[in-house]
Each structure stands twice: as structure tokens, then as C-alpha cells.
Design an enzyme around this catalytic site. Sequence first.
Site, PDB file in Angstrom:
ATOM      1  N   HIS A   1       0.849  -1.200   0.000  1.00 32.70           N
ATOM      2  CA  HIS A   1       0.000   0.000   0.000  1.00 32.70           C
ATOM      3  C   HIS A   1       0.882   1.246   0.000  1.00 32.70           C
ATOM      4  CE1 HIS A   1      -4.066   1.812   1.270  1.00 32.70           C
ATOM      5  NE2 HIS A   1      -3.247   2.830   1.067  1.00 32.70           N
TER       6      HIS A   1
ATOM      7  N   HIS B   1       1.121   4.996  -2.209  1.00 30.05           N
ATOM      8  CA  HIS B   1       0.623   5.895  -3.265  1.00 30.05           C
ATOM      9  C   HIS B   1       1.793   6.594  -3.940  1.00 30.05           C
ATOM     10  CE1 HIS B   1      -3.729   5.891  -2.031  1.00 30.05           C
ATOM     11  NE2 HIS B   1      -3.174   5.446  -0.909  1.00 30.05           N
TER      12      HIS B   1
ATOM     13  N   ASP C   1       1.713   9.342  -5.858  1.00 29.89           N
ATOM     14  CA  ASP C   1       1.706  10.808  -5.715  1.00 29.89           C
ATOM     15  C   ASP C   1       2.011  11.267  -4.290  1.00 29.89           C
ATOM     16  OD1 ASP C   1      -0.761   9.762  -4.969  1.00 29.89           O
ATOM     17  OD2 ASP C   1      -1.960  11.364  -5.855  1.00 29.89           O
TER      18      ASP C   1
ATOM     19  N   GLY D   1      -9.422   8.151  -1.665  1.00 25.14           N
ATOM     20  CA  GLY D   1      -9.923   9.512  -1.454  1.00 25.14           C
ATOM     21  C   GLY D   1     -10.784   9.563  -0.203  1.00 25.14           C
TER      22      GLY D   1
ATOM     23  N   HIS E   1      -9.876   0.961  -0.010  1.00 31.69           N
ATOM     24  CA  HIS E   1      -9.671   1.749   1.211  1.00 31.69           C
ATOM     25  C   HIS E   1     -10.992   1.744   1.992  1.00 31.69           C
ATOM     26  CE1 HIS E   1      -6.209   3.619  -0.836  1.00 31.69           C
ATOM     27  NE2 HIS E   1      -5.867   4.167   0.319  1.00 31.69           N
TER      28      HIS E   1
ATOM     29  N   GLU F   1     -11.223   3.572   7.479  1.00 31.11           N
ATOM     30  CA  GLU F   1     -10.123   4.491   7.823  1.00 31.11           C
ATOM     31  C   GLU F   1     -10.719   5.756   8.459  1.00 31.11           C
ATOM     32  OE1 GLU F   1      -8.156   6.194   4.419  1.00 31.11           O
ATOM     33  OE2 GLU F   1      -6.392   6.808   5.565  1.00 31.11           O
TER      34      GLU F   1
ATOM     35  N   ASP G   1       1.754   3.830   3.152  1.00 35.65           N
ATOM     36  CA  ASP G   1       0.696   4.666   2.577  1.00 35.65           C
ATOM     37  C   ASP G   1       1.328   5.739   1.694  1.00 35.65           C
ATOM     38  OD1 ASP G   1      -1.984   5.077   2.108  1.00 35.65           O
ATOM     39  OD2 ASP G   1      -2.330   6.353   3.844  1.00 35.65           O
TER      40      ASP G   1
HETATM   41  O1  LIG Z   1      -4.825   7.001   3.200  1.00 32.31           O
HETATM   42  C1  LIG Z   1      -5.477   7.369   2.219  1.00 32.31           C
HETATM   43  N1  LIG Z   1      -6.818   7.207   2.220  1.00 32.31           N
HETATM   44  C2  LIG Z   1      -7.607   7.545   1.169  1.00 32.31           C
HETATM   45  N2  LIG Z   1      -7.105   8.099   0.062  1.00 32.31           N
HETATM   46  C3  LIG Z   1      -5.782   8.329   0.009  1.00 32.31           C
HETATM   47  C4  LIG Z   1      -4.913   7.975   1.053  1.00 32.31           C
HETATM   48  N3  LIG Z   1      -3.665   8.335   0.699  1.00 32.31           N
HETATM   49  C5  LIG Z   1      -3.753   8.871  -0.522  1.00 32.31           C
HETATM   50  N4  LIG Z   1      -5.032   8.865  -0.948  1.00 32.31           N
HETATM   51  C6  LIG Z   1      -5.581   9.390  -2.220  1.00 32.31           C
HETATM   52  O2  LIG Z   1      -5.223   8.530  -3.270  1.00 32.31           O
HETATM   53  C7  LIG Z   1      -4.918   9.317  -4.410  1.00 32.31           C
HETATM   54  C8  LIG Z   1      -4.176   8.511  -5.438  1.00 32.31           C
HETATM   55  O3  LIG Z   1      -2.931   8.088  -4.996  1.00 32.31           O
HETATM   56  C9  LIG Z   1      -4.204  10.506  -3.799  1.00 32.31           C
HETATM   57  O4  LIG Z   1      -4.166  11.602  -4.688  1.00 32.31           O
HETATM   58  C10 LIG Z   1      -5.037  10.776  -2.570  1.00 32.31           C
HETATM   59  O5  LIG Z   1      -6.135  11.608  -2.904  1.00 32.31           O
HETATM   60 ZN   LIG Z   2      -3.913   4.772   0.998  1.00 27.99          ZN
END
Ligand SMILES: O=c1[nH]cnc2c1ncn2[C@@H]1O[C@H](CO)[C@@H](O)[C@H]1O
Ligand SMILES: [Zn+2]
Length: 328
Positions: free
Chosen positions: A10, A12, A14, A168, A195, A198, A276
Amino acid sequence: MRKLPKIELHCHLDGSVRPQTIIDIAKRENIEIPSYKESDIKELVMVKKDCTSLNEYLEKFDLPNKVMQSKESLKQIAFELLEDAQRENVKYIEVRFAPLLHTNKGLSVEEIIQSVIDGIKEAQNIYDIKGNVILSCLRTMSVEDGLKVVEAGKKFINKGVVAIDLAGCEEERFCNKFKPVIDKAREYGYNVTIHAGEAASGQNVIDAINLLGAKRIGHGVRIKDMKEAYDLVKSNKVYLEMCPTSNIQTKAIDDFNNYPLYDFYKDGIYVTLNTDNRTVSNIDLTNEIDLIFRKFNINKIEYKNIYLNTVEATFSDEETKNWLKSFI
Ligand SMILES: O=c1[nH]cnc2c1ncn2[C@@H]1O[C@H](CO)[C@@H](O)[C@H]1O
Ligand SMILES: [Zn+2]
């Protein structure tokens, strides 16, 4: 800790861009950013100590996404993420991102996915690490947009792309809306991770499993407060992708002392440990392992068990799984 073999499921893209790379790309592509000093950019992308919610945490993604609008930048950022991960002996990483955040300058969704895969492949050729991609759909987007991602990613399934995700901001009972998207994805052969649990309750975890067929859950920490959700995760052997520091920052969990990873593990729930977001949360995986292992006195045998469970949790092929097992 740094030398231990590791797997990350997990992460991301970006949320894990090197601050200096944001500056380099901005200069190269004439993109205006608030500062060209690394310490300033680091500060701007990193979540503040007093962050109160997931929604506030998510504001940090706007700046990195500004410089993720070209093939070259996407490829570079994916390459560098694997480069950073292999430095701490991560052997396998599933990198997730939302393709529709990268279309601002006209790239097609397929070009976006291809560029990230190219970066991963380049790193695989140089370093002892493998990677795959998870495509995230944002819950703020429409069902049509979700379907667009599923369709564009279809030709990459098991050729770099392994799964679909919903990410998101998290509302209660978001799953229903996206059932057509995830059903289509499953039909095409995507694996499913969602997701859930959370920023909202364990009910979303129940829905993700029962309505969307999730085999893994991103975070899922809130099941600790809902027996029905907890029992479902346990009986269905659903893997949890847990991200401790991120969960503290978004206030999914109030205190590390109450972090449920070790309780879950001891009770037979399949847990995995992840970052994350390396840059937004200002951590790496070594940091997370160190934190949790010290806090709960987790020993080497338990680490090995969690590692082997994580191998089974990957969306990789059998060959990769066997290769991963050889490291522990
Ligand atoms: O922990 C999280 N929970 C929900 N969404 C997230 C988390 N971390 C990042 N993103 C979302 O996933 C998109 C694509 O990578 C990011 O731009 C952010 O909006
Ligand atoms: Zn995430």
C-alpha cells in the site's frame, strides 16, 4: 531493520514523490510551484503535526500532482519510488495512483498507466526489486470516470497492472455507488483492494467485502470497534494493509498505544505493514516496522510470519511469490 527483506502493498505514487524531484520537474517543464527550495517543498508536501482528518491529509496531494502530468515525469517518479524502496531492501512493491489525476495536460489514461509501468520496469532492470501497479479510482469521481479507468487498464492486466482500488475521502456507505465499477473490474480479471474503515466505520469494510468482493482492505483499522466487521475480515481471511503513521496523522487511530496491528495479528487476522505515503507522511517502511516492532515487542519469528502472510497477500504471480519466499 533496514536490512530485513520487505514487501510493500500500500504505497501511493503521488504521496511518495521526492521533494527535490518536484522542483526538478517543475523547472524542466516550466510549472509554477510555490518555492524552488527543497526544504520549503518538503514542508509543503508533508502533513502538519496538527492534522485533524483524512480530508486535511488529502490536501497535500495537490502539489505533487502538478508535476505528474507528463510521460517523462510519471516514469521518473515511479522509477525513483522503486529506487528508494530497494534501498531499504523492499523486494516487492505494489504502487497505486489515480490515473485521472494525471490527465490535466492531455495525456490519455493508457499513456499514464504505461508511463508508470515503464518507470517500474526500468527500476526492475537495474535493482533487485519487482513492482506492480494498482489503479485507484477516487470516490469523489463519478461511476463513469471509474469505468473509464477500468477500461483503460484492461490491456495491462497481469502485464504491470494487478488490481483496482477506491481511494480519497471516505463517506459512510460509499460502496454501493461503485458496485458497477468494481463488478466490471472483477469481470476483467482485476484483483480488488478497497480503502475502507479508515475515516469511517467498519460498515464500509463489510460492504467492501460483501458488495465489492475485496480480498484486501486498505487500513481497515476501524474494525476494532465493530465486531461484525472484525469477524467478517477474520473468517474471510481478508488481508489488511495497515499504515500506522498515516493512521495517526489522519486521526483514524488516536494513539500508537492503541494501534491494533499486533492484537489483530495475535488473534489470527492477516496484517501487512505499509507506508501509505512516503513523502506526505514523511516516513519509509523501515521507520514503520521499527515503530511497531518496538512498541509491541514483536520478535523475528513473528516478523517472518507477517512477511510470509504478506507474500500470500500480494497480487503477484506464483513465480514472484516463490522468489519472495526465498529471502526469509
Ligand atoms: O490514506 C489514504 N486514504 C484515502 N485516500 C488516500 C490515502 N492516501 C492517498 N489517498 C488518495 O489517493 C490518491 C491517489 O494516490 C491521492 O491523490 C489521494 O487523494
Ligand atoms: Zn492509501
